[in-house]
Motif scaffolding. Structure first.
Motif, PDB file in Angstrom:
ATOM      1  N   LEU A 190      -0.530  -5.625   0.461  1.00 13.65           N
ATOM      2  CA  LEU A 190      -2.297  -5.432   0.336  1.00 13.65           C
ATOM      3  C   LEU A 190      -3.047  -6.944   0.776  1.00 13.65           C
ATOM      4  CD1 LEU A 190      -2.493  -4.341  -3.525  1.00 13.65           C
ATOM      5  CD2 LEU A 190      -2.152  -2.863  -1.354  1.00 13.65           C
ATOM      6  N   PHE A 250     -12.703   1.274   0.838  1.00 20.16           N
ATOM      7  CA  PHE A 250     -12.443   1.633  -0.243  1.00 20.16           C
ATOM      8  C   PHE A 250     -13.554   1.533  -1.238  1.00 20.16           C
ATOM      9  CE2 PHE A 250      -7.987   2.223   0.578  1.00 20.16           C
ATOM     10  CZ  PHE A 250      -7.618   3.346   0.012  1.00 20.16           C
ATOM     11  N   PHE A 300     -12.659   2.706  -5.320  1.00 23.15           N
ATOM     12  CA  PHE A 300     -11.003   2.494  -5.376  1.00 23.15           C
ATOM     13  C   PHE A 300     -10.408   3.503  -6.170  1.00 23.15           C
ATOM     14  CE2 PHE A 300     -13.009  -1.832  -4.807  1.00 23.15           C
ATOM     15  CZ  PHE A 300     -12.482  -1.940  -3.869  1.00 23.15           C
ATOM     16  N   MET A 308       0.894  -1.144  -0.079  1.00 20.96           N
ATOM     17  CA  MET A 308      -0.070   0.161  -0.046  1.00 20.96           C
ATOM     18  C   MET A 308       0.857   1.322  -0.006  1.00 20.96           C
ATOM     19  SD  MET A 308      -3.100   0.653  -0.145  1.00 20.96           S
ATOM     20  CE  MET A 308      -3.944   2.266   0.039  1.00 20.96           C
ATOM     21  N   LYS A 348      -5.862  -3.636  -8.160  1.00 21.46           N
ATOM     22  CA  LYS A 348      -5.214  -4.530  -7.009  1.00 21.46           C
ATOM     23  C   LYS A 348      -6.376  -4.862  -6.037  1.00 21.46           C
ATOM     24  CE  LYS A 348      -0.556  -4.748  -8.913  1.00 21.46           C
ATOM     25  NZ  LYS A 348       0.670  -4.568  -8.686  1.00 21.46           N
ATOM     26  N   LEU A 349      -6.508  -3.445  -5.433  1.00 21.54           N
ATOM     27  CA  LEU A 349      -7.318  -3.483  -4.183  1.00 21.54           C
ATOM     28  C   LEU A 349      -8.582  -3.931  -4.328  1.00 21.54           C
ATOM     29  CD1 LEU A 349      -6.677   0.296  -3.045  1.00 21.54           C
ATOM     30  CD2 LEU A 349      -5.802  -1.733  -1.825  1.00 21.54           C
ATOM     31  N   LEU A 360     -10.530  -2.467   2.980  1.00 19.14           N
ATOM     32  CA  LEU A 360     -10.790  -2.754   1.637  1.00 19.14           C
ATOM     33  C   LEU A 360     -12.419  -2.290   1.397  1.00 19.14           C
ATOM     34  CD1 LEU A 360      -8.682  -6.024   1.092  1.00 19.14           C
ATOM     35  CD2 LEU A 360      -8.176  -3.625   0.128  1.00 19.14           C
TER      36      LEU A 360
END
Length: 68
Positions: free
Chosen positions: A21, A32, A37, A11, A45-46, A29
């Motif tokens: 991550l 977000f 995001f 991150m 990726k998140l 997550l």
């Protein structure tokens, strides 16, 4: 190759800056996801990591981490 890259991404900012991550809390997550995001590769990726965590699969990524 993509999973290795995902497992080894850290991150880059915020409360958990520097943390892999895969080691981010699921709640972070989800936060977000609710707020949106980030744009680009990090956001993708998140979002992928959230999907992995929701399905309980993060244990598959942990062995792929190359500790530095």
């Amino acid at each position: 190759h993509d999973l290795v890259a995902l497992a080894n991404t850290r991150m880059p900012f915020g409360k958990y800056a520097g943390r892999y991550l895969v080691r981010l809390p699921e709640e972070y997550l989800l936060w977000f996801e609710q707020r949106g995001f980030p744009e680009g590769e990090l956001g993708r990726k998140l979002a992928a990591m959230l999907e992995i965590k929701v399905n309980g699969l993060e244990g598959l990524l942990v062995p792929l981490i190359v500790e530095q």
